[in-house]
Scaffold this motif. Structure first.
Motif, short mmCIF file in Angstrom:
data_model
loop_
_atom_site.label_atom_id
_atom_site.label_comp_id
_atom_site.label_asym_id
_atom_site.label_seq_id
_atom_site.Cartn_x
_atom_site.Cartn_y
_atom_site.Cartn_z
N ASN A 318 0.84 -1.19 0.00
CA ASN A 318 0.00 0.00 0.00
C ASN A 318 0.88 1.25 0.00
O ASN A 318 1.96 1.26 0.61
CB ASN A 318 -0.97 0.03 1.18
N ARG A 331 1.27 5.12 5.88
CA ARG A 331 0.29 4.63 4.91
C ARG A 331 -1.09 4.89 5.49
O ARG A 331 -1.45 4.31 6.52
CB ARG A 331 0.49 3.14 4.67
N LYS A 333 -3.93 3.97 4.41
CA LYS A 333 -4.79 2.80 4.30
C LYS A 333 -3.93 1.57 4.02
O LYS A 333 -2.87 1.66 3.39
CB LYS A 333 -5.83 2.97 3.20
N ASP A 335 -5.63 -1.31 2.84
CA ASP A 335 -6.56 -2.21 2.14
C ASP A 335 -6.93 -1.69 0.76
O ASP A 335 -8.03 -1.93 0.27
CB ASP A 335 -7.82 -2.41 2.99
N THR A 336 -6.01 -0.99 0.10
CA THR A 336 -6.31 -0.45 -1.23
C THR A 336 -6.10 -1.48 -2.33
O THR A 336 -6.51 -1.26 -3.47
CB THR A 336 -5.42 0.77 -1.54
N ARG A 338 -3.25 -2.13 -3.64
CA ARG A 338 -2.23 -1.55 -4.52
C ARG A 338 -0.88 -1.51 -3.81
O ARG A 338 -0.81 -1.36 -2.59
CB ARG A 338 -2.60 -0.13 -4.94
N THR A 368 1.40 3.95 -8.19
CA THR A 368 0.88 2.73 -7.56
C THR A 368 0.71 1.67 -8.63
O THR A 368 0.57 1.97 -9.82
CB THR A 368 -0.47 2.99 -6.86
#
Length: 437
Positions: A318, A331, A333, A335-336, A338, A368
């Motif tokens: 991420n 970071r 997030k 849970d992207t 990516r 990303t």
């Protein structure tokens, strides 16, 4: 434990303090510029550019050029300091910096006290019946003993496996044996490299994973919002916890929770002398590495985008938010689905100065991707995986497994990450400051 109403009131006061300090800092700077003109700003920018150029010469060369580069850095910084002192604005300038620092600290704390909606939607699950925690007594300078983690965990019903520090151990094998014996939760008190090894086993068996912030830097724990100052608070998840689904990175089939590094850093940490003399080893190796005369020249392809021979390449599970000054290199997030990709290639003092002045296009590539493939003209290349030094055969393939890891965390996490974006954060602060009880 702080209640919701008390946390909201504290967040409101901190938001108001942050806005007030930020406004005062801006006012002081405006007064300084109006009194002394734009030359005040231009002088500082010129000094920053010259110092960056000198730093490049000091890092990328040896002998006389290195000495001259270091001298330029010192002379430039001294001249800038003397310039501001000579203008009579040293005191208000220092006050503006202190006010801005106070604004950032208060803003950061206020945003963390008001967790984002995504955190509130974490899945509530029953406590584990047979949790097994693997602890490294040497990690973080002995945090396991200092915070009495073994007895605290056992008092909460967990089985603790202490690593034998007299020699290397197969941590993944210990975790798999625990699963075979009936463990319904796996956890680690140790560094990010150890976290990744056990997290991979937990993901394989779809078991919840517990992170205990007993490492040195604890990047993964930080981005999960856990308390890094007191790892014992992470054990609260054994009794009152919620589950988050987060992504897990893979490099050459091996899991990682934070980052994979290629290029100069990965080459430097391969040196046996690095552990005992980090700065000296880096200074000795950098000239040839930056000039491409030593080490492996790598090329990366991230979802079709080619990065030719970056001097340093960082692939993260991420993306890190490098633009948000309130985020502190985090970071926002996990849970992207990516990977974050950050490539650096600086070819001279002029480009180094441009980067120092914020020229993102000059030598910095940020994007990303779902897959990153790194190749080289050699059969294998040095790679640093979550701080662990490895040598892997090319091509090295980095991917991400969306939602592969179930992480069990305490319901109350002091460092829950706020939404990203500096402008968006200040808007949230204004909303918090205006909110009435």
């Amino acid at each position: 434990m702080v209640g919701p109403k008390e946390a909201a009131g504290r967040a409101r006061r901190l938001a108001r303090t942050a806005l007030a300090c930020g406004a005062l800092a801006a006012l002081v700077l405006l007064v300084m510029v109006s009194v002394r003109g734009v030359g005040l700003v231009l002088g500082g920018l010129a000094g920053l550019a010259a110092a960056a150029a000198g730093a490049w010469w000091a890092l990328a060369h040896r002998g006389l050029v290195r000495l001259l580069g270091a001298a330029l850095v010192l002379v430039t910084l001294g001249s800038v300091l003397a310039f501001y002192v000579g203008t009579g604005l040293w005191a208000p300038g220092s006050a503006a910096l202190l006010l801005w620092a106070a604004a950032l600290v208060c803003a950061d704390r206020a945003l963390r006290l008001t967790r984002p909606v995504a955190d509130l939607l974490a899945r509530v699950s029953p406590p584990p019946e047979r949790p097994v925690l693997i602890m490294n007594p040497r990690s973080g300078g002995g945090k396991v003993d200092r915070f009495d983690l073994v007895s605290r965990a056992e008092a909460l019903g967990a089985e603790v496996i202490l690593l034998d520090t007299s020699g290397p151990q197969d941590v993944a094998a210990l975790a798999r044996r625990a699963v075979a014996d009936g463990a319904d939760l796996l956890g680690v008190a140790g560094g990010d490299g150890t976290q990744a090894l056990v997290a991979e086993v937990a993901a394989e068996h779809d078991l919840p994973f517990l992170v205990i912030s007993a490492g040195t830097r604890n990047h993964f724990a930080m981005d999960l919002g856990l308390d890094r100052t007191d790892p014992a608070t992470c054990l609260d998840a054994l009794v009152q916890g919620v589950e988050l689904r987060v992504d897990l990175g893979t490099v050459a089939g091996r899991a990682f929770v934070n980052t994979v590094s290629f290029g100069a850093y990965a080459e430097i940490v391969q040196s046996p002398a690095y552990r005992d003399a980090k700065a000296g080893t880096a200074l000795d190796a950098l000239p040839e590495l930056l000039a491409g005369q030593a080490g492996s020249r790598v090329t990366a392809v991230a979802d079709g985008v080619r990065l030719d021979q970056p001097q340093a390449l960082l692939v993260s599970n991420n993306p890190y938010d490098t633009r948000d000054r309130l985020g502190g290199g985090r970071r926002p997030k996990l849970d992207t689905g990516r990977l974050g990709v950050l490539g650096l290639r600086v070819e001279g003092a002029v480009q180094a100065a441009a980067v120092a002045l914020g020229g993102q296009s000059a030598g910095i590539t940020e994007l990303t991707a779902r897959e990153v493939v790194v190749t080289s003209g050699t059969a294998d290349i040095p790679v640093a995986v979550d701080g662990e030094s490895l040598v892997l055969p090319v091509p090295v393939r980095c991917t991400v497994r969306p939602g592969a890891l179930r992480v069990r965390v305490p319901r109350d996490r002091p460092g829950a990450t706020p939404p990203t974006g500096l402008l968006r954060n200040w808007r949230r602060l204004r909303a918090l400051a205006a909110r009435t009880p």
